[in-house]
Design a protein around this motif. Structure first.
Motif, short mmCIF file in Angstrom:
data_model
loop_
_atom_site.label_atom_id
_atom_site.label_comp_id
_atom_site.label_asym_id
_atom_site.label_seq_id
_atom_site.Cartn_x
_atom_site.Cartn_y
_atom_site.Cartn_z
N ALA A 39 12.57 13.07 -14.64
CA ALA A 39 13.40 12.26 -13.73
C ALA A 39 12.41 11.77 -12.29
CB ALA A 39 14.49 13.20 -13.25
N ILE A 40 11.38 12.71 -11.97
CA ILE A 40 10.66 12.22 -10.91
C ILE A 40 9.82 11.03 -11.49
CG2 ILE A 40 8.83 13.11 -9.66
CD1 ILE A 40 10.36 15.78 -9.53
N PHE A 41 9.25 11.24 -12.59
CA PHE A 41 8.76 10.17 -13.05
C PHE A 41 9.39 8.83 -13.15
CE2 PHE A 41 5.20 12.76 -15.53
CZ PHE A 41 4.11 12.30 -14.65
N ALA A 42 10.47 8.91 -13.60
CA ALA A 42 11.42 7.92 -13.75
C ALA A 42 11.61 7.13 -12.50
CB ALA A 42 12.84 8.12 -14.31
N LEU A 43 11.92 7.86 -11.42
CA LEU A 43 11.82 7.51 -9.78
C LEU A 43 10.72 6.75 -9.36
CD1 LEU A 43 13.38 7.17 -7.17
CD2 LEU A 43 12.63 9.34 -6.54
N GLY A 44 9.56 7.29 -10.04
CA GLY A 44 8.19 6.69 -9.79
C GLY A 44 8.28 5.33 -10.48
N HIS A 45 8.76 5.38 -11.70
CA HIS A 45 8.64 3.90 -12.51
C HIS A 45 9.28 2.90 -11.53
CE1 HIS A 45 6.54 5.99 -15.23
NE2 HIS A 45 7.60 6.48 -15.99
N VAL A 46 10.49 3.27 -11.20
CA VAL A 46 11.54 2.49 -10.41
C VAL A 46 10.49 1.62 -8.88
CG1 VAL A 46 13.61 2.15 -8.97
CG2 VAL A 46 13.44 3.43 -11.08
N HIS B 87 0.80 -1.20 -0.07
CA HIS B 87 -0.08 0.10 0.01
C HIS B 87 0.83 1.27 -0.11
CE1 HIS B 87 -3.28 -2.80 1.28
NE2 HIS B 87 -3.82 -2.14 0.68
N ARG B 88 2.02 1.28 0.72
CA ARG B 88 2.97 2.58 0.91
C ARG B 88 3.44 2.69 -0.40
NH1 ARG B 88 3.62 0.34 6.11
NH2 ARG B 88 5.49 -0.74 5.28
N LEU B 89 3.91 1.56 -1.13
CA LEU B 89 4.62 1.65 -2.50
C LEU B 89 3.67 2.15 -3.47
CD1 LEU B 89 6.61 -1.70 -2.64
CD2 LEU B 89 7.59 0.48 -2.47
N LEU B 90 2.44 1.81 -3.51
CA LEU B 90 1.40 2.29 -4.37
C LEU B 90 1.12 3.69 -4.18
CD1 LEU B 90 -0.93 2.35 -6.55
CD2 LEU B 90 -2.52 1.46 -4.52
N ALA B 91 0.98 4.22 -2.78
CA ALA B 91 0.79 5.73 -2.39
C ALA B 91 1.99 6.33 -3.02
CB ALA B 91 0.52 5.89 -0.90
N CYS C 9 6.87 -5.29 -16.23
CA CYS C 9 6.59 -5.82 -14.83
C CYS C 9 5.27 -5.58 -14.26
CB CYS C 9 7.51 -4.81 -13.54
SG CYS C 9 9.10 -5.18 -13.92
N ALA C 10 4.33 -4.64 -14.69
CA ALA C 10 2.98 -4.77 -14.35
C ALA C 10 2.33 -5.69 -14.84
CB ALA C 10 2.44 -3.26 -14.88
N MET C 11 2.74 -6.13 -16.25
CA MET C 11 1.99 -7.14 -17.16
C MET C 11 2.39 -8.55 -16.28
SD MET C 11 2.15 -5.96 -21.17
CE MET C 11 3.93 -5.36 -21.21
N MET C 12 3.57 -8.55 -15.68
CA MET C 12 3.83 -9.98 -15.19
C MET C 12 3.33 -9.85 -13.65
SD MET C 12 7.56 -10.85 -16.56
CE MET C 12 8.17 -9.20 -16.71
N ALA D 263 7.65 1.66 -8.88
CA ALA D 263 6.22 0.87 -9.09
C ALA D 263 6.80 -0.68 -9.68
CB ALA D 263 5.63 1.58 -10.46
N ILE D 264 8.17 -0.46 -10.25
CA ILE D 264 8.57 -1.89 -10.45
C ILE D 264 8.97 -2.80 -9.41
CG2 ILE D 264 11.01 -2.98 -11.53
CD1 ILE D 264 10.98 -0.60 -13.56
N ALA D 265 9.31 -2.00 -8.34
CA ALA D 265 9.43 -2.75 -7.01
C ALA D 265 8.17 -3.36 -6.55
CB ALA D 265 10.12 -1.69 -5.79
N LEU D 266 7.11 -2.68 -6.65
CA LEU D 266 5.69 -3.15 -6.28
C LEU D 266 5.28 -4.13 -7.23
CD1 LEU D 266 3.04 -2.81 -4.89
CD2 LEU D 266 2.23 -0.77 -6.52
N TYR D 267 5.44 -4.09 -8.35
CA TYR D 267 5.08 -5.24 -9.28
C TYR D 267 5.84 -6.66 -9.21
CZ TYR D 267 2.42 -1.28 -11.50
OH TYR D 267 1.41 -0.32 -11.56
#
Length: 224
Positions: free
Chosen positions: A88-95, A62-66, A153-156, A97-101
């Motif tokens: 760059a901030i979006f790229a950090l968000g993608h990282v 939940h914390r990762l999603l937020a 990663c989201a697709m997996m 999200a990758i951890a979450l997925y």
């Protein structure tokens, strides 16, 4: 009324407010507003999604999603001030999200899925490079590596709605790159970029939260 019950009542209202803010943002394009107001309006939709997500549970997921959504809202606003910093901030968000997925891979993911994901990343990066203007092509390709890896990663993951949202996010950014040249003078481009982006973020928020479980969400998934 207990705090938990209040959260259950408020959560849907916050999600609806997020949708209203995100959908209505396009109105700001035709309204004379101070820069700060237009920037705040832009960040409000995903910012409210982040607020909603933060009320869905207290697990690490939940914390990762937020966090993903907070970074997305921040990037939305920073882009209006400094494009590279926002990206760059979006790229950090993608990282994040990758951890979450990766923490929530769906059952049965194997080498074939990984290979298809790698092919998706390579193809998306190549397409982004081709769509962007020559001066921007290298940094666009570098950023797209993070974006496409997030979507792969989201697709997996065990979040099919979030995977659909991630693909819409990819489409939105590809439209931004195409707007550098191929569709530079197309009237519908700005609307298409925002619509696919915000719909993608909303699906990511709802899809992950629904699978994890939370106030006002009818989910049979086990809570973490």
């Amino acid at each position: 009324m207990s705090a938990g019950a209040k959260a259950g009542v408020q959560a849907p209202l916050i999600f609806l407010a997020a949708l209203a803010a995100g959908i209505s943002y396009v109105v700001s394009w035709a309204v004379p507003l101070p820069d700060w107001a237009a920037i705040a309006w832009k960040g409000a939709g995903v910012g409210l999604l982040a607020t909603w997500a933060s009320r869905q549970g207290t697990s690490a997921d939940h914390r990762l999603l937020a966090t993903v959504l907070v970074l997305g809202a921040t990037a939305d606003m920073v882009l209006e001030i400094h494009f590279i910093a926002g990206a760059a901030i979006f790229a950090l968000g993608h990282v994040v999200a990758i951890a979450l997925y990766l923490r929530n891979r769906r059952a049965g993911v194997g080498l074939k899925d990984v290979a298809l994901g790698a092919a998706f990343v390579a193809g998306t990066v190549a397409l982004a490079f081709a769509l962007a203007s020559p001066d921007w092509a290298p940094p666009v390709a570098f950023y797209t590596l993070f974006l496409a890896a997030m979507a792969a990663c989201a697709m997996m993951s065990r979040f099919p709605l979030a995977a659909a949202g991630a693909l819409l996010f990819v489409l939105s950014d590809l439209l931004i790159f195409a707007r550098m040249g191929l569709i530079a003078n197309v009237g519908w481009a700005d609307l298409a970029v925002w619509a696919t982006y915000f719909a993608g973020q909303a699906l990511i928020a709802w899809g992950v939260a629904k699978a994890l479980g939370g106030p006002g969400l009818d989910s049979g998934a086990a809570r973490h």
